[in-house]
Design an enzyme around this catalytic site. Structure first.
Site, PDB file in Angstrom:
ATOM      1  CB  THR A 160      30.971  34.418  71.971  1.00 46.45           C
ATOM      2  OG1 THR A 160      29.924  33.969  72.828  1.00 46.45           O
ATOM      3  CG2 THR A 160      32.003  33.307  71.797  1.00 46.45           C
ATOM      4  CG  HIS A 170      27.452  36.570  79.587  1.00 48.80           C
ATOM      5  ND1 HIS A 170      28.086  37.414  78.705  1.00 48.80           N
ATOM      6  CD2 HIS A 170      27.937  35.330  79.325  1.00 48.80           C
ATOM      7  CE1 HIS A 170      28.907  36.720  77.946  1.00 48.80           C
ATOM      8  NE2 HIS A 170      28.846  35.447  78.303  1.00 48.80           N
TER       9      HIS A 170
HETATM   10  P1  5GP Z   1      30.299  33.511  76.394  1.00 51.20           P
HETATM   11  O1  5GP Z   1      30.952  32.512  75.475  1.00 51.20           O
HETATM   12  O2  5GP Z   1      30.362  34.926  75.835  1.00 51.20           O
HETATM   13  O3  5GP Z   1      30.772  33.429  77.812  1.00 51.20           O
HETATM   14  O4  5GP Z   1      28.786  33.079  76.462  1.00 51.20           O
HETATM   15  C1  5GP Z   1      27.803  33.568  75.612  1.00 51.20           C
HETATM   16  C2  5GP Z   1      26.604  32.671  75.800  1.00 51.20           C
HETATM   17  O5  5GP Z   1      25.481  33.338  75.294  1.00 51.20           O
HETATM   18  C3  5GP Z   1      26.707  31.335  75.076  1.00 51.20           C
HETATM   19  O6  5GP Z   1      26.595  30.273  76.027  1.00 51.20           O
HETATM   20  C4  5GP Z   1      25.543  31.367  74.082  1.00 51.20           C
HETATM   21  O7  5GP Z   1      24.916  30.107  73.956  1.00 51.20           O
HETATM   22  C5  5GP Z   1      24.629  32.405  74.689  1.00 51.20           C
HETATM   23  N1  5GP Z   1      23.838  33.157  73.736  1.00 51.20           N
HETATM   24  C6  5GP Z   1      24.291  33.802  72.631  1.00 51.20           C
HETATM   25  N2  5GP Z   1      23.289  34.444  72.006  1.00 51.20           N
HETATM   26  C7  5GP Z   1      22.169  34.213  72.752  1.00 51.20           C
HETATM   27  C8  5GP Z   1      20.806  34.623  72.625  1.00 51.20           C
HETATM   28  O8  5GP Z   1      20.405  35.339  71.701  1.00 51.20           O
HETATM   29  N3  5GP Z   1      19.943  34.189  73.578  1.00 51.20           N
HETATM   30  C9  5GP Z   1      20.349  33.407  74.624  1.00 51.20           C
HETATM   31  N4  5GP Z   1      19.411  33.037  75.506  1.00 51.20           N
HETATM   32  N5  5GP Z   1      21.624  33.003  74.775  1.00 51.20           N
HETATM   33  C10 5GP Z   1      22.522  33.406  73.851  1.00 51.20           C
END
Ligand code: 5GP
Ligand code: ZN
Length: 112
Positions: free
Chosen positions: A92, A97
């Site tokens: 997302t 990351h």
């Molecule tokens: P993905 O689904 O892209 O692998 O993970 C994105 C992660 O980023 C999610 O677990 C979400 O909770 C985290 N996340 C999104 N926006 C923010 C933010 O502004 N600060 C922090 N610390 N985490 C975020």
């Protein structure tokens, strides 16, 4: 100025507490933790995902950060690293990351 939320975090435009930082990467707690400890390890320079082929130095830095975070955590029972690529995987935020999950039994949790 970048619209990327993780670029803003990496460059201090959004105040965050880094649990680890070096020249190439920084790490901070996920906003919605999926385990007792849920850390996001990110490159300071924007790269969309691991599929964009981070340099050997950056690849090492991401894994080294996990090693350092775990070593300082006081936990001893292991950790999981997950990195999502693309929407089918649930990515997302399109700034590479690595999710680092630890501090509890994760066998029922695949992914983050
Ligand atoms: P993905 O689904 O892209 O692998 O993970 C994105 C992660 O980023 C999610 O677990 C979400 O909770 C985290 N996340 C999104 N926006 C923010 C933010 O502004 N600060 C922090 N610390 N985490 C975020
Ligand atoms: Zn970015």
């Amino acid at each position: 100025m970048s619209d990327c939320i993780f670029c803003k975090i990496a460059h201090g435009e959004i105040p965050s507490t880094f649990v680890y930082e070096d020249d190439m990467v920084c790490a901070f707690s996920d906003l919605h933790p999926q385990a007792k400890h849920h850390i996001l390890i990110i490159p300071k320079q924007h790269i969309a995902s691991v599929d964009k082929e981070p340099t050997p130095e950056l690849s090492y830095a991401l894994f080294h950060a996990a090693h350092e975070i775990y070593a300082k955590s006081g936990e001893h029972d292991g950790y999981r690293l997950v990195t999502n690529v693309g929407k089918n995987a649930g990515q997302t935020v399109f700034h590479l990351h690595v999710h680092m999950l630890f501090g509890e039994n994760l066998t029922s949790l695949f992914g983050a």
